[in-house]
Design an enzyme around this catalytic site. Structure first.
Site, PDB file in Angstrom:
ATOM      1  N   GLY A  35       0.821  -1.205   0.000  1.00 40.33           N
ATOM      2  CA  GLY A  35       0.000   0.000   0.000  1.00 40.33           C
ATOM      3  C   GLY A  35       0.853   1.253   0.000  1.00 40.33           C
ATOM      4  N   ASP A  42       2.041  -8.887   2.436  1.00 40.39           N
ATOM      5  CA  ASP A  42       0.855  -8.344   1.790  1.00 40.39           C
ATOM      6  C   ASP A  42       0.158  -9.520   1.115  1.00 40.39           C
ATOM      7  OD1 ASP A  42       0.207  -5.145   1.079  1.00 40.39           O
ATOM      8  OD2 ASP A  42      -0.884  -6.602  -0.119  1.00 40.39           O
ATOM      9  N   THR A  93      -9.649   0.286   2.631  1.00 44.79           N
ATOM     10  CA  THR A  93      -9.693   1.739   2.465  1.00 44.79           C
ATOM     11  C   THR A  93     -10.707   2.193   1.418  1.00 44.79           C
ATOM     12  OG1 THR A  93      -7.868   1.615   0.877  1.00 44.79           O
ATOM     13  CG2 THR A  93      -7.298   2.016   3.189  1.00 44.79           C
ATOM     14  N   TYR A 138     -17.116   2.498   6.864  1.00 44.22           N
ATOM     15  CA  TYR A 138     -15.659   2.590   6.960  1.00 44.22           C
ATOM     16  C   TYR A 138     -15.238   3.234   8.280  1.00 44.22           C
ATOM     17  CZ  TYR A 138     -10.972   4.460   6.253  1.00 44.22           C
ATOM     18  OH  TYR A 138      -9.652   4.798   6.425  1.00 44.22           O
ATOM     19  N   LYS A 189     -13.167   1.395  11.415  1.00 43.40           N
ATOM     20  CA  LYS A 189     -11.873   1.858  11.929  1.00 43.40           C
ATOM     21  C   LYS A 189     -11.951   2.139  13.426  1.00 43.40           C
ATOM     22  CE  LYS A 189      -8.583   2.502   9.922  1.00 43.40           C
ATOM     23  NZ  LYS A 189      -7.453   1.566   9.665  1.00 43.40           N
ATOM     24  N   TRP A 249      -6.786  12.260   5.029  1.00 43.96           N
ATOM     25  CA  TRP A 249      -6.611  12.635   3.621  1.00 43.96           C
ATOM     26  C   TRP A 249      -5.227  12.241   3.107  1.00 43.96           C
ATOM     27  CZ3 TRP A 249      -9.239  17.984   2.314  1.00 43.96           C
ATOM     28  CH2 TRP A 249     -10.569  17.968   2.767  1.00 43.96           C
TER      29      TRP A 249
END
Length: 298
Positions: free
Chosen positions: A10, A30, A65, A128, A132, A153
């Protein structure tokens, strides 16, 4: 020290790997790459991997994500954003291994004019964001000594984020339309990775249990303002041939399945007080990112 880095493919993982190498031996994993492949949504495979690596530190940027897809696939979002952190926490707590985990500004919602602090009450509006937050709580319940870093962001020169998406279109000369009524603090993944290494150098001062720390770019702007800045800077750096028009649009006119926070600014004063270092500005982060972008494309 042996460090297990999840989500190594990522955008954050790819920035973390070389920096964590300053602290010890980094073992990456991963789904499709890394030192070994592992489906982190399968606890049996995860425990097998942990047993093989036997890390002295776990750094976990792996996450679901895809904010809008989470509305349609909540089980997968929860598996990676809630269950995986809890499993890592349980393993780490049993062996007294420290854990670093990443969370998000999306755990907050509501209108205000000051940055969200670590102790402010969360109120996520989306699957989402809830997943989290539940990941944070799962780590807390595990009893692990953990550092949870909330950011906002996040972007990089790698594919799959807001900046790379808009500059790819701008490179083709396409006009952009960007939401102007969501405000936050864009964060370059390189600066976040630097911040994590700085915190890890001081991990002995964090104490036991869970410590939450906010880190985001120093600055407050809308997505539209960030897009305008990014397009202008990218043209100046030669990443795109020329600037393109960036038109503002209200969130209500931009259909998205998941609700986004209107105010995503994070207060990073705890990080600054703890490290004695200022948080880099959004502008400096963008410059660093564009320099890497140009270098990677040359």
């Amino acid at each position: 020290m042996r460090i297990l880095l999840t989500g190594a493919a990522g955008q954050l993982g790819r920035h973390l790997a070389p920096r964590l190498g300053e602290l010890g031996e980094v073992v990456t994993t991963d789904l499709q790459s890394g030192d070994f492949r592992c489906d982190l949504s399968d606890r049996r495979l995860l425990d097998k991997a942990l047993g093989r690596v036997r890390p002295d530190l776990i750094v976990n940027p792996a996450a679901w994500t895809a904010v809008d897809r989470a509305e349609d696939e909540p089980d997968m979002a929860l598996k990676l954003n809630r269950d995986l952190p809890g499993w890592l926490g349980a393993w780490a707590a049993e062996r007294s291994v420290p854990l670093v985990h990443f969370s998000t500004d999306y755990v907050f919602s509501g209108a205000r004019d000051t940055g969200w602090k670590e102790d402010d009450a969360p109120a996520p509006q989306s699957v989402y964001g809830r997943s989290k937050l539940e990941g944070e709580l799962a780590i807390e319940a595990s009893g692990a000594n953990a550092l949870i870093v909330r950011t906002a962001w996040l972007y990089s020169h790698f594919p799959g984020n807001f900046l790379s998406a808009i500059l790819t279109r701008a490179e083709r000369g396409e006009k952009l339309t960007v939401v102007s009524d969501q405000v936050g603090s864009p964060t370059w993944a390189g600066h976040l990775a630097d911040a994590v290494v700085e915190l890890l150098r001081r991990r002995g001062e964090l104490g036991s249990g869970v410590t939450r720390m906010h880190f985001a770019g120093n600055g407050t702007m809308s997505w539209h303002a960030f897009a305008e800045l990014a397009v202008a800077r990218a043209a100046k750096h030669g990443v795109i041939p020329a600037p393109v028009a960036v038109e503002p649009i209200a969130s209500a006119r931009w259909p998205q399945k998941a609700r986004r926070p209107a105010w995503s600014v994070l207060d990073c004063s705890r990080f600054e007080a703890f490290t004695g270092r200022p948080v880099p500005s959004v502008e400096d982060g963008l410059t660093g990112c564009l320099e890497m972008w140009k270098e990677a494309s040359s």
